[in-house]
Scaffold this active site. Sequence first.
Site, PDB file in Angstrom:
ATOM      1  N   HIS A  71      -6.045   0.865 -11.961  1.00 24.94           N
ATOM      2  CA  HIS A  71      -4.701   0.823 -12.381  1.00 24.94           C
ATOM      3  C   HIS A  71      -4.526  -0.057 -13.706  1.00 24.94           C
ATOM      4  O   HIS A  71      -3.728   0.604 -14.882  1.00 24.94           O
ATOM      5  CB  HIS A  71      -3.757  -0.121 -11.658  1.00 24.94           C
ATOM      6  CG  HIS A  71      -3.533   0.608 -10.095  1.00 24.94           C
ATOM      7  ND1 HIS A  71      -3.863  -0.141  -9.071  1.00 24.94           N
ATOM      8  CD2 HIS A  71      -3.235   1.580  -9.825  1.00 24.94           C
ATOM      9  CE1 HIS A  71      -3.898   0.654  -8.035  1.00 24.94           C
ATOM     10  NE2 HIS A  71      -3.174   1.837  -8.114  1.00 24.94           N
TER      11      HIS A  71
ATOM     12  N   LYS B 161       5.792   1.344   5.106  1.00 29.66           N
ATOM     13  CA  LYS B 161       4.367   1.006   5.049  1.00 29.66           C
ATOM     14  C   LYS B 161       4.144  -0.319   5.578  1.00 29.66           C
ATOM     15  O   LYS B 161       5.028  -1.107   5.820  1.00 29.66           O
ATOM     16  CB  LYS B 161       3.683   1.137   3.753  1.00 29.66           C
ATOM     17  CG  LYS B 161       3.447   2.520   3.331  1.00 29.66           C
ATOM     18  CD  LYS B 161       2.372   2.356   2.242  1.00 29.66           C
ATOM     19  CE  LYS B 161       1.949   4.023   1.999  1.00 29.66           C
ATOM     20  NZ  LYS B 161       1.351   3.846   0.605  1.00 29.66           N
TER      21      LYS B 161
ATOM     22  N   ARG C 261      -8.222  10.607 -10.627  1.00 24.62           N
ATOM     23  CA  ARG C 261      -9.788  10.167 -10.878  1.00 24.62           C
ATOM     24  C   ARG C 261     -10.512  11.326 -10.604  1.00 24.62           C
ATOM     25  O   ARG C 261     -11.562  11.312 -11.306  1.00 24.62           O
ATOM     26  CB  ARG C 261      -9.677   9.163  -9.747  1.00 24.62           C
ATOM     27  CG  ARG C 261      -9.000   7.853  -9.675  1.00 24.62           C
ATOM     28  CD  ARG C 261      -8.903   7.011  -8.614  1.00 24.62           C
ATOM     29  NE  ARG C 261      -8.229   7.883  -7.626  1.00 24.62           N
ATOM     30  CZ  ARG C 261      -7.667   7.427  -6.466  1.00 24.62           C
ATOM     31  NH1 ARG C 261      -7.930   6.309  -6.145  1.00 24.62           N
ATOM     32  NH2 ARG C 261      -7.091   8.022  -5.593  1.00 24.62           N
TER      33      ARG C 261
ATOM     34  N   SER D 229      -6.965   1.489  -4.074  1.00 28.02           N
ATOM     35  CA  SER D 229      -6.424   0.234  -3.274  1.00 28.02           C
ATOM     36  C   SER D 229      -6.863   0.209  -1.783  1.00 28.02           C
ATOM     37  O   SER D 229      -7.444  -0.892  -1.158  1.00 28.02           O
ATOM     38  CB  SER D 229      -5.000  -0.008  -3.664  1.00 28.02           C
ATOM     39  OG  SER D 229      -4.489   0.077  -4.719  1.00 28.02           O
TER      40      SER D 229
HETATM   41  O1  PNS Z   1       0.099   4.678  -5.621  1.00 24.54           O
HETATM   42  P1  PNS Z   1       0.684   5.768  -4.680  1.00 24.54           P
HETATM   43  O2  PNS Z   1       0.866   5.344  -3.270  1.00 24.54           O
HETATM   44  O3  PNS Z   1      -0.239   6.896  -4.804  1.00 24.54           O
HETATM   45  O4  PNS Z   1       2.085   6.059  -5.225  1.00 24.54           O
HETATM   46  C1  PNS Z   1       2.915   7.194  -4.541  1.00 24.54           C
HETATM   47  C2  PNS Z   1       4.137   7.198  -5.400  1.00 24.54           C
HETATM   48  C3  PNS Z   1       5.057   5.557  -4.998  1.00 24.54           C
HETATM   49  C4  PNS Z   1       4.155   7.446  -6.705  1.00 24.54           C
HETATM   50  C5  PNS Z   1       5.164   8.336  -4.513  1.00 24.54           C
HETATM   51  O5  PNS Z   1       4.967   8.018  -3.203  1.00 24.54           O
HETATM   52  C6  PNS Z   1       6.535   8.301  -4.759  1.00 24.54           C
HETATM   53  O6  PNS Z   1       7.155   8.585  -5.843  1.00 24.54           O
HETATM   54  N1  PNS Z   1       7.505   7.555  -3.958  1.00 24.54           N
HETATM   55  C7  PNS Z   1       8.770   7.649  -4.079  1.00 24.54           C
HETATM   56  C8  PNS Z   1       9.727   8.494  -3.436  1.00 24.54           C
HETATM   57  C9  PNS Z   1       9.755   9.840  -4.034  1.00 24.54           C
HETATM   58  O7  PNS Z   1      10.335  10.133  -4.898  1.00 24.54           O
HETATM   59  N2  PNS Z   1       9.359  11.026  -3.304  1.00 24.54           N
HETATM   60  C10 PNS Z   1       9.021  12.392  -3.741  1.00 24.54           C
HETATM   61  C11 PNS Z   1       7.865  12.335  -4.650  1.00 24.54           C
HETATM   62  S1  PNS Z   1       7.441  14.038  -4.957  1.00 24.54           S
END
Ligand code: PNS
Length: 187
Positions: free
Chosen positions: A19, A43, A92, A130
């Site tokens: 990150h 979560k 990645r 993570s």
């Molecule tokens: O670190 P992560 O868990 O891969 O992050 C995922 C994240 C937070 C970017 C994604 O789950 C997200 O954008 N969540 C917010 C809700 C949302 O906008 N959902 C639609 C995404 S297309």
Amino acid sequence: MKRIKAIYPGSFDPPTNGHLDLIERGSKIFDELVVAILRNPEKDPLFSVADRRKMLEAMTSGFDNVSVDTFDGLTVDYALRVEAQAILRGIRAISDYEYELQMALMNRKLQPALETVFMMPAEKYSYLSSRLVREVAQLGGSIDCLVPELVERKVREKIDVAHKFESGVQHAGKTSSESKRFRKKKL
Ligand code: PNS
């Protein structure tokens, strides 16, 4: 002159060197970068949002144009609220691509004015996540060089607390598998 602001959304549970690598790269191409931690009540995280925020603030204190914030709801709504034009995400390996593409296209459908920008972290972090950091630390492996020192300390503290609790509940008459289940949930 037009200034470009981007958000870097994620769970960051915990934040890793991967990150940080991406934050550094993003800070070089965007005028402003907001690391945005998702507050996700569904979560069962290792770290509270407040803890993750503190760790990320400490990790990014050296970057003048990087700030840390938290959000809930849709990422695109948050991006519009803070007047960002772009969403930064890391890729990645090919395995990330399908999920990231799906998310980027859905975000574009929801908010066509926002662009998703993908950047690749250094290849030495291409296997790092993570989830694996949590798992390796929980099972006693070294997470040295995978996360910043302050994060490593915090992860160890969490694990020690869980172990202490485990001995406590074992003394209180729980079986070792019940304790293990508890520890796994806590971590
Ligand atoms: O670190 P992560 O868990 O891969 O992050 C995922 C994240 C937070 C970017 C994604 O789950 C997200 O954008 N969540 C917010 C809700 C949302 O906008 N959902 C639609 C995404 S297309």
